[in-house]
Design a protein around this motif. Sequence first.
Motif, PDB file in Angstrom:
ATOM      1  N   VAL A  21       7.742 -17.617 -25.069  1.00  0.00           N
ATOM      2  CA  VAL A  21       9.000 -17.750 -24.269  1.00  0.00           C
ATOM      3  C   VAL A  21       7.944 -17.567 -22.324  1.00  0.00           C
ATOM      4  CG1 VAL A  21      10.695 -16.018 -23.253  1.00  0.00           C
ATOM      5  CG2 VAL A  21      10.156 -15.563 -25.823  1.00  0.00           C
ATOM      6  N   ASP A  22       9.071 -18.702 -22.217  1.00  0.00           N
ATOM      7  CA  ASP A  22       8.519 -18.968 -20.658  1.00  0.00           C
ATOM      8  C   ASP A  22       9.895 -17.986 -19.190  1.00  0.00           C
ATOM      9  OD1 ASP A  22       8.758 -19.887 -18.196  1.00  0.00           O
ATOM     10  OD2 ASP A  22       9.025 -22.289 -18.285  1.00  0.00           O
ATOM     11  N   ARG A  23       8.999 -17.031 -18.892  1.00  0.00           N
ATOM     12  CA  ARG A  23       9.373 -16.254 -17.815  1.00  0.00           C
ATOM     13  C   ARG A  23       9.344 -16.631 -16.670  1.00  0.00           C
ATOM     14  NH1 ARG A  23       9.319 -11.053 -22.781  1.00  0.00           N
ATOM     15  NH2 ARG A  23      11.294 -11.936 -23.371  1.00  0.00           N
ATOM     16  N   SER A  24       8.914 -17.786 -15.889  1.00  0.00           N
ATOM     17  CA  SER A  24       8.033 -17.700 -15.100  1.00  0.00           C
ATOM     18  C   SER A  24       9.250 -17.848 -13.869  1.00  0.00           C
ATOM     19  CB  SER A  24       7.974 -19.539 -14.936  1.00  0.00           C
ATOM     20  OG  SER A  24       6.754 -19.366 -15.639  1.00  0.00           O
ATOM     21  N   ASP A  25      10.451 -17.123 -14.302  1.00  0.00           N
ATOM     22  CA  ASP A  25      11.629 -16.991 -13.108  1.00  0.00           C
ATOM     23  C   ASP A  25      11.669 -15.695 -12.401  1.00  0.00           C
ATOM     24  OD1 ASP A  25      12.568 -15.880 -15.631  1.00  0.00           O
ATOM     25  OD2 ASP A  25      14.951 -16.417 -15.351  1.00  0.00           O
ATOM     26  N   ARG A  26      11.180 -14.712 -13.335  1.00  0.00           N
ATOM     27  CA  ARG A  26      10.598 -13.088 -12.989  1.00  0.00           C
ATOM     28  C   ARG A  26      10.781 -13.589 -11.386  1.00  0.00           C
ATOM     29  NH1 ARG A  26      11.195  -8.972 -16.062  1.00  0.00           N
ATOM     30  NH2 ARG A  26       9.504  -7.616 -14.707  1.00  0.00           N
ATOM     31  N   GLY A  27      10.558 -12.607 -10.490  1.00  0.00           N
ATOM     32  CA  GLY A  27      10.331 -12.431  -9.184  1.00  0.00           C
ATOM     33  C   GLY A  27       9.156 -11.301 -10.051  1.00  0.00           C
ATOM     34  N   LYS A  28       7.568 -12.180  -8.333  1.00  0.00           N
ATOM     35  CA  LYS A  28       6.902 -12.112  -8.151  1.00  0.00           C
ATOM     36  C   LYS A  28       5.666 -11.895  -7.091  1.00  0.00           C
ATOM     37  CE  LYS A  28       5.822 -15.819 -10.883  1.00  0.00           C
ATOM     38  NZ  LYS A  28       7.388 -16.162 -11.368  1.00  0.00           N
ATOM     39  N   LEU A  29       5.688 -10.435  -6.446  1.00  0.00           N
ATOM     40  CA  LEU A  29       5.242 -10.195  -5.634  1.00  0.00           C
ATOM     41  C   LEU A  29       3.513 -10.234  -5.600  1.00  0.00           C
ATOM     42  CD1 LEU A  29       7.709  -8.744  -3.281  1.00  0.00           C
ATOM     43  CD2 LEU A  29       7.097 -10.955  -3.679  1.00  0.00           C
ATOM     44  N   ALA A  30       2.492  -9.680  -4.585  1.00  0.00           N
ATOM     45  CA  ALA A  30       1.178  -8.898  -4.929  1.00  0.00           C
ATOM     46  C   ALA A  30       0.912  -8.371  -3.527  1.00  0.00           C
ATOM     47  CB  ALA A  30       0.323 -10.092  -4.656  1.00  0.00           C
ATOM     48  N   LEU A  31       0.794  -6.906  -3.377  1.00  0.00           N
ATOM     49  CA  LEU A  31      -0.081  -6.118  -2.376  1.00  0.00           C
ATOM     50  C   LEU A  31      -1.826  -6.154  -2.588  1.00  0.00           C
ATOM     51  CD1 LEU A  31       2.899  -2.957  -2.363  1.00  0.00           C
ATOM     52  CD2 LEU A  31       2.503  -5.704  -1.276  1.00  0.00           C
ATOM     53  N   THR A  32      -1.595  -6.409  -0.942  1.00  0.00           N
ATOM     54  CA  THR A  32      -3.282  -5.862  -1.103  1.00  0.00           C
ATOM     55  C   THR A  32      -3.854  -5.237   0.349  1.00  0.00           C
ATOM     56  OG1 THR A  32      -3.730  -8.617   0.180  1.00  0.00           O
ATOM     57  CG2 THR A  32      -4.698  -8.356  -1.646  1.00  0.00           C
ATOM     58  N   GLY A  33      -4.842  -5.438   0.819  1.00  0.00           N
ATOM     59  CA  GLY A  33      -4.689  -3.946   2.174  1.00  0.00           C
ATOM     60  C   GLY A  33      -5.293  -2.540   1.554  1.00  0.00           C
ATOM     61  N   SER A  34      -5.794  -1.745   2.014  1.00  0.00           N
ATOM     62  CA  SER A  34      -6.582  -0.264   1.851  1.00  0.00           C
ATOM     63  C   SER A  34      -5.862   0.425   1.921  1.00  0.00           C
ATOM     64  CB  SER A  34      -7.334  -0.061   3.106  1.00  0.00           C
ATOM     65  OG  SER A  34      -6.662   0.312   4.614  1.00  0.00           O
ATOM     66  N   ASP A  35      -4.847   0.472   2.400  1.00  0.00           N
ATOM     67  CA  ASP A  35      -3.429   1.081   1.927  1.00  0.00           C
ATOM     68  C   ASP A  35      -2.033   0.987   0.862  1.00  0.00           C
ATOM     69  OD1 ASP A  35      -4.055   2.803   4.414  1.00  0.00           O
ATOM     70  OD2 ASP A  35      -2.632   1.870   5.764  1.00  0.00           O
ATOM     71  N   LEU A  81      -3.079  -5.308  -6.132  1.00  0.00           N
ATOM     72  CA  LEU A  81      -1.571  -4.679  -7.245  1.00  0.00           C
ATOM     73  C   LEU A  81      -0.523  -6.183  -7.024  1.00  0.00           C
ATOM     74  CD1 LEU A  81      -1.241  -1.158  -5.426  1.00  0.00           C
ATOM     75  CD2 LEU A  81      -2.336  -1.863  -7.653  1.00  0.00           C
ATOM     76  N   TRP A  82      -0.527  -6.509  -8.366  1.00  0.00           N
ATOM     77  CA  TRP A  82       0.396  -7.233  -8.381  1.00  0.00           C
ATOM     78  C   TRP A  82       1.713  -6.811  -9.713  1.00  0.00           C
ATOM     79  CZ3 TRP A  82       2.971  -9.493 -12.746  1.00  0.00           C
ATOM     80  CH2 TRP A  82       3.007 -10.568 -13.062  1.00  0.00           C
ATOM     81  N   LEU A  83       3.210  -7.608  -8.698  1.00  0.00           N
ATOM     82  CA  LEU A  83       4.360  -6.737  -9.417  1.00  0.00           C
ATOM     83  C   LEU A  83       4.792  -7.844  -9.834  1.00  0.00           C
ATOM     84  CD1 LEU A  83       4.779  -5.029  -5.938  1.00  0.00           C
ATOM     85  CD2 LEU A  83       3.329  -4.142  -7.327  1.00  0.00           C
ATOM     86  N   ASP A  84       5.504  -7.810 -10.837  1.00  0.00           N
ATOM     87  CA  ASP A  84       6.921  -8.225 -11.312  1.00  0.00           C
ATOM     88  C   ASP A  84       8.106  -7.677 -11.407  1.00  0.00           C
ATOM     89  OD1 ASP A  84       5.448  -7.689 -14.136  1.00  0.00           O
ATOM     90  OD2 ASP A  84       6.517  -9.256 -14.792  1.00  0.00           O
ATOM     91  N   LYS A 101       6.915  -0.957   4.562  1.00  0.00           N
ATOM     92  CA  LYS A 101       5.009  -0.256   5.264  1.00  0.00           C
ATOM     93  C   LYS A 101       4.655  -0.694   6.487  1.00  0.00           C
ATOM     94  CE  LYS A 101       4.398  -5.934   5.036  1.00  0.00           C
ATOM     95  NZ  LYS A 101       4.122  -6.417   6.625  1.00  0.00           N
ATOM     96  N   LEU A 102       5.677  -1.065   7.462  1.00  0.00           N
ATOM     97  CA  LEU A 102       5.326  -0.837   8.948  1.00  0.00           C
ATOM     98  C   LEU A 102       3.561  -0.839   9.309  1.00  0.00           C
ATOM     99  CD1 LEU A 102       7.465   2.771   9.440  1.00  0.00           C
ATOM    100  CD2 LEU A 102       8.211   0.213   9.792  1.00  0.00           C
ATOM    101  N   ALA A 103       2.665   0.711  10.399  1.00  0.00           N
ATOM    102  CA  ALA A 103       1.699   0.082   9.901  1.00  0.00           C
ATOM    103  C   ALA A 103       0.589   0.058   9.148  1.00  0.00           C
ATOM    104  CB  ALA A 103       1.831   1.029  11.702  1.00  0.00           C
ATOM    105  N   ALA A 104       1.005   0.925   7.595  1.00  0.00           N
ATOM    106  CA  ALA A 104       0.749   0.557   6.908  1.00  0.00           C
ATOM    107  C   ALA A 104      -0.582  -0.734   6.644  1.00  0.00           C
ATOM    108  CB  ALA A 104       0.638   0.884   5.622  1.00  0.00           C
ATOM    109  N   ASP A 105      -1.951  -0.171   6.125  1.00  0.00           N
ATOM    110  CA  ASP A 105      -2.355  -1.502   6.150  1.00  0.00           C
ATOM    111  C   ASP A 105      -2.146  -1.817   4.682  1.00  0.00           C
ATOM    112  OD1 ASP A 105      -4.518  -3.709   5.731  1.00  0.00           O
ATOM    113  OD2 ASP A 105      -6.412  -2.593   5.003  1.00  0.00           O
ATOM    114  N   VAL A 106      -1.077  -3.362   4.508  1.00  0.00           N
ATOM    115  CA  VAL A 106      -0.728  -2.781   3.116  1.00  0.00           C
ATOM    116  C   VAL A 106      -0.129  -5.145   4.089  1.00  0.00           C
ATOM    117  CG1 VAL A 106       1.332  -3.431   1.863  1.00  0.00           C
ATOM    118  CG2 VAL A 106      -0.376  -1.481   2.713  1.00  0.00           C
ATOM    119  N   VAL A 107      -0.959  -5.815   3.065  1.00  0.00           N
ATOM    120  CA  VAL A 107      -0.117  -7.263   3.478  1.00  0.00           C
ATOM    121  C   VAL A 107       0.652  -7.949   1.640  1.00  0.00           C
ATOM    122  CG1 VAL A 107      -0.860  -9.241   3.480  1.00  0.00           C
ATOM    123  CG2 VAL A 107      -2.219  -7.925   4.347  1.00  0.00           C
TER     124      VAL A 107
END
Length: 318
Positions: A21-35, A81-84, A101-107
Amino acid sequence: MALATGLAGEYRVLTEGCALVDRSDRGKLALTGSDAKSFLQGQTTNDVEALTPGRGCYAAFLTAKGKMLGDLRVIDSGEELWLDTERVALQPLFNMINAYKLAADVVLHKRTLEQALFSLIGPQARVVAGAKGLGAGEHDNGTAEIRGVAALLVATDTGVDVICAAERAHEMRAALVAGGAEEVSPAAAEMLRVERGRPRYGKEMDEATIPQEAGINDRAVSFEKGCYVGQETVARLHYRGKPNRRLRGLALSEPGSDGEELWLAERAVGTIGTAVVSPRLGPIALALVRREAAPGDTLRVAAEGRSAMVVELPFDAV
């Protein structure tokens, strides 16, 4: 290209072989950074900080009053951290992360258009994905190469999800089909989801839903972690209260439609979330209904005199 024909044929592939099943339309994000982990720990319902590389979890993110803004899968790949999430919840998830995320080390990285996602479903899914070394737990993950295409493999409750670069999606699809997968429609996969009693955000769950109402506490909520947005309502309902609504199965007298109203005597008690016709069980549905509509009760569907018997989930006992 292998393509199962007809819902009955697709259902056979889902339950006996390996469906794609092609589910490529799901929303996908990722977070990097120490926080990244500590930040997401305070924004979601499950214990993200407990994750180690190769593990993942299912969670929800809520308003301060404990209502769902969406649900998501969090995967610790070792690099990020990969999110969908459901596409309808992507913007709220993006807004939440960006706002707090404000001043946190999160990209925050956008991945929806950059990555493809194929779900392999069925008893042969791991064979087709070449996932012998993949952990057995849901959300366990690891990298792989399938016929020369790099992928992230994620274990699911029904098989394996395969994530790859969008520009190589055609190659990946061809490789999976060559390995024995048969393409099926999203509608066929929905039959299996309903049978298993798994709610979906945008169908059985929405911005008015508290996790316990949808029956996802066991999978999505940690009652041992620290504070997170909406925790007070979720904890109070879990320990002291009874939800006003519950996710239930419906055995329908005739095929139903999503959104049809359900009545117990003269009172509206809910609406159908997802209705399907299962080759094994016939017309069935999932719905959030008021707690007075108990298993064994017969409801009226819409105003046409059709009926729905309320049943416990999953549908195995129907």
